[in-house]
Design an enzyme around this catalytic site. Structure first.
Site, PDB file in Angstrom:
ATOM      1  N   SER A 171       0.794  -1.236   0.000  1.00  0.00           N
ATOM      2  CA  SER A 171       0.000   0.000   0.000  1.00  0.00           C
ATOM      3  C   SER A 171       0.823   1.282   0.000  1.00  0.00           C
ATOM      4  O   SER A 171       0.272   2.354  -0.246  1.00  0.00           O
ATOM      5  CB  SER A 171      -0.948   0.001   1.193  1.00  0.00           C
ATOM      6  OG  SER A 171      -1.974  -0.917   0.963  1.00  0.00           O
ATOM      7  N   LYS A 193       0.537   3.353  -2.997  1.00  0.00           N
ATOM      8  CA  LYS A 193      -0.631   4.229  -3.202  1.00  0.00           C
ATOM      9  C   LYS A 193      -0.228   5.703  -3.147  1.00  0.00           C
ATOM     10  O   LYS A 193      -0.871   6.560  -3.744  1.00  0.00           O
ATOM     11  CB  LYS A 193      -1.703   3.920  -2.148  1.00  0.00           C
ATOM     12  CG  LYS A 193      -2.304   2.516  -2.306  1.00  0.00           C
ATOM     13  CD  LYS A 193      -3.144   2.118  -1.109  1.00  0.00           C
ATOM     14  CE  LYS A 193      -3.756   0.730  -1.304  1.00  0.00           C
ATOM     15  NZ  LYS A 193      -4.386   0.197  -0.101  1.00  0.00           N
ATOM     16  N   TYR A 230      -2.260  -2.044 -10.590  1.00  0.00           N
ATOM     17  CA  TYR A 230      -2.326  -2.032  -9.123  1.00  0.00           C
ATOM     18  C   TYR A 230      -1.554  -3.211  -8.524  1.00  0.00           C
ATOM     19  O   TYR A 230      -0.750  -3.028  -7.597  1.00  0.00           O
ATOM     20  CB  TYR A 230      -3.802  -2.048  -8.680  1.00  0.00           C
ATOM     21  CG  TYR A 230      -3.955  -2.135  -7.180  1.00  0.00           C
ATOM     22  CD1 TYR A 230      -3.717  -1.021  -6.376  1.00  0.00           C
ATOM     23  CD2 TYR A 230      -4.300  -3.332  -6.554  1.00  0.00           C
ATOM     24  CE1 TYR A 230      -3.820  -1.100  -4.995  1.00  0.00           C
ATOM     25  CE2 TYR A 230      -4.408  -3.421  -5.182  1.00  0.00           C
ATOM     26  CZ  TYR A 230      -4.171  -2.306  -4.403  1.00  0.00           C
ATOM     27  OH  TYR A 230      -4.265  -2.392  -3.035  1.00  0.00           O
ATOM     28  N   TYR A 242      -4.932   3.713   7.454  1.00  0.00           N
ATOM     29  CA  TYR A 242      -6.290   3.159   7.419  1.00  0.00           C
ATOM     30  C   TYR A 242      -7.074   3.539   8.655  1.00  0.00           C
ATOM     31  O   TYR A 242      -7.019   4.673   9.105  1.00  0.00           O
ATOM     32  CB  TYR A 242      -6.263   1.625   7.260  1.00  0.00           C
ATOM     33  CG  TYR A 242      -5.317   1.207   6.194  1.00  0.00           C
ATOM     34  CD1 TYR A 242      -5.600   1.515   4.878  1.00  0.00           C
ATOM     35  CD2 TYR A 242      -4.144   0.573   6.489  1.00  0.00           C
ATOM     36  CE1 TYR A 242      -4.720   1.170   3.881  1.00  0.00           C
ATOM     37  CE2 TYR A 242      -3.265   0.229   5.503  1.00  0.00           C
ATOM     38  CZ  TYR A 242      -3.557   0.536   4.202  1.00  0.00           C
ATOM     39  OH  TYR A 242      -2.690   0.216   3.233  1.00  0.00           O
ATOM     40  N   VAL A 250       1.163  -3.840   3.744  1.00  0.00           N
ATOM     41  CA  VAL A 250       1.164  -5.159   4.401  1.00  0.00           C
ATOM     42  C   VAL A 250       2.465  -5.942   4.183  1.00  0.00           C
ATOM     43  O   VAL A 250       2.655  -7.000   4.777  1.00  0.00           O
ATOM     44  CB  VAL A 250      -0.053  -6.042   4.005  1.00  0.00           C
ATOM     45  CG1 VAL A 250      -1.347  -5.480   4.546  1.00  0.00           C
ATOM     46  CG2 VAL A 250      -0.128  -6.242   2.504  1.00  0.00           C
TER      47      VAL A 250
HETATM   48  O1  DON Z   1      -4.369  -4.964  -2.298  1.00  0.00           O
HETATM   49  C1  DON Z   1      -3.879  -5.519  -1.340  1.00  0.00           C
HETATM   50  O2  DON Z   1      -4.551  -6.135  -0.522  1.00  0.00           O
HETATM   51  C2  DON Z   1      -2.386  -5.414  -1.131  1.00  0.00           C
HETATM   52  N1  DON Z   1      -1.702  -5.512  -2.366  1.00  0.00           N
HETATM   53  C3  DON Z   1      -2.011  -4.120  -0.477  1.00  0.00           C
HETATM   54  C4  DON Z   1      -2.779  -3.838   0.756  1.00  0.00           C
HETATM   55  C5  DON Z   1      -1.990  -3.194   1.807  1.00  0.00           C
HETATM   56  O3  DON Z   1      -0.788  -3.054   1.793  1.00  0.00           O
HETATM   57  C6  DON Z   1      -2.764  -2.784   2.967  1.00  0.00           C
HETATM   58  N2  DON Z   1      -1.860  -2.368   3.966  1.00  0.00           N
HETATM   59  N3  DON Z   1      -1.764  -2.321   5.083  1.00  0.00           N
END
Ligand code: DON
Length: 305
Positions: free
Chosen positions: A61, A64, A189, A241, A259
């Protein structure tokens, strides 16, 4: 400074035992949960690091933040924020519910999955391949690292298991928020999330933002001051978040987690900080990384408020 950072890493390594590495993307479950590292890059071009600062991880994320910069550069803020709002959320990062129930009918902010798929879809390019090439080129520039690449094992793993992201994207296509090809937007993405970095790389992105869009190492302006300001504000209010409020109280600077275990922080006019620790808390934020940032913020008096 390196000594202070070393001490802070060792003070907080114990926290890594209280978290869990992400498993919903199978490839991420291979990370070593005990890793913990930090890099600091100041606007005066000084670099400090400690712990596992040179271990590679995927941006997830954190990408982003880069997608938002590129979407704003290509479209301007009116178009971007006509498709994605700028409000924090108490829902999880991959939540579907508010997309249908909320008026206006658009993702709450660019830092949750739905919002980020939209910003990725807004980056100009003839096709997904061209967009991701542009994404990589820009990431290499703002990290001062020409070796940045996609980790294709993580990409494959994300693509195979990304059904919730697919449902978000197809729903947004159905209501006209995504205008182009949904599969191409998703592919961009998944690939941007799989870009591999170290603490040093994300500290430099934070330093560029702290320096209002100018690369501290060569004085080149890469984004307008106003874009840097918008990105930092969205990071402060939405970057962690449903834990963004708590992070603002406890650390007090714009931050963005992923993550993969990374957190990018930017301390306006002072420095960028990259931390990494793949053991996550229940909200998907690096548990050790968060604690390290809390202590660094206390020690160096970093809170902007
Ligand atoms: O889209 C997803 O679920 C992951 N590629 C990225 C999500 C993410 O990093 C949320 N973070 N805490």
């Amino acid at each position: 400074m390196n000594k202070l950072l070393e001490t802070i890493i060792e003070n907080n390594r114990v926290w890594t035992e209280k978290g869990k590495v992400a498993t919903y993307i199978p490839e991420l479950s291979k990370a070593n949960p005990r890793h913990l590292g930090i890099a600091v890059y100041t606007v005066d071009n000084e670099e400090y690091f400690a712990g596992d600062y040179d271990v590679k991880f995927t941006m997830q994320s954190i990408s982003k933040v880069v997608a938002l910069m590129l979407a704003l550069l290509d479209n301007g803020k009116e178009i971007v924020f006509s498709k994605v709002d700028m409000e924090p959320t108490a829902d999880t990062f991959n939540s579907i519910s508010s997309l249908e129930t909320r008026t206006p009918n658009k993702p709450l902010n660019p830092m949750i999955n739905s919002g980020a798929i939209v910003t990725s879809s807004l980056i100009n390019g003839r096709n997904g391949d061209e967009v991701i090439e542009k994404f990589l080129k820009f990431t290499r520039k703002i990290t001062n690292n020409p070796h940045i690449e996609i980790n294709y094992d993580v990409y494959k793993s994300e693509k195979e298991t990304g059904h919730r992201n697919r449902s978000l994207a197809y729903y947004m296509k159905s209501i006209g928020i995504i205008e182009g090809d949904v599969e191409e937007a998703l592919d961009v993405y998944f690939k941007q999330c799989s870009i591999e970095v170290t603490c040093k790389d994300i500290a430099r992105i934070g330093a560029m933002l702290a320096n209002d869009g100018v690369l501290p190492w060569n004085g080149e302006r890469v984004i307008p001051r106003q874009v840097a300001r918008i990105v930092k504000t969205i990071m402060l209010t939405c970057g962690m978040y449903d834990a963004s409020g708590e992070f603002a109280v406890k650390v007090g600077v714009p931050g963005k987690s992923g993550v993969g275990g990374g957190i990018l922080a930017s301390v306006p006019s002072r420095m960028g900080i990259g931390v990494f620790g793949p053991a996550l808390d229940s909200k998907g934020n690096s548990i050790g990384g968060w604690k390290v940032l809390e202590e660094v913020s206390r020690e160096l008096d970093l809170s902007i408020l």
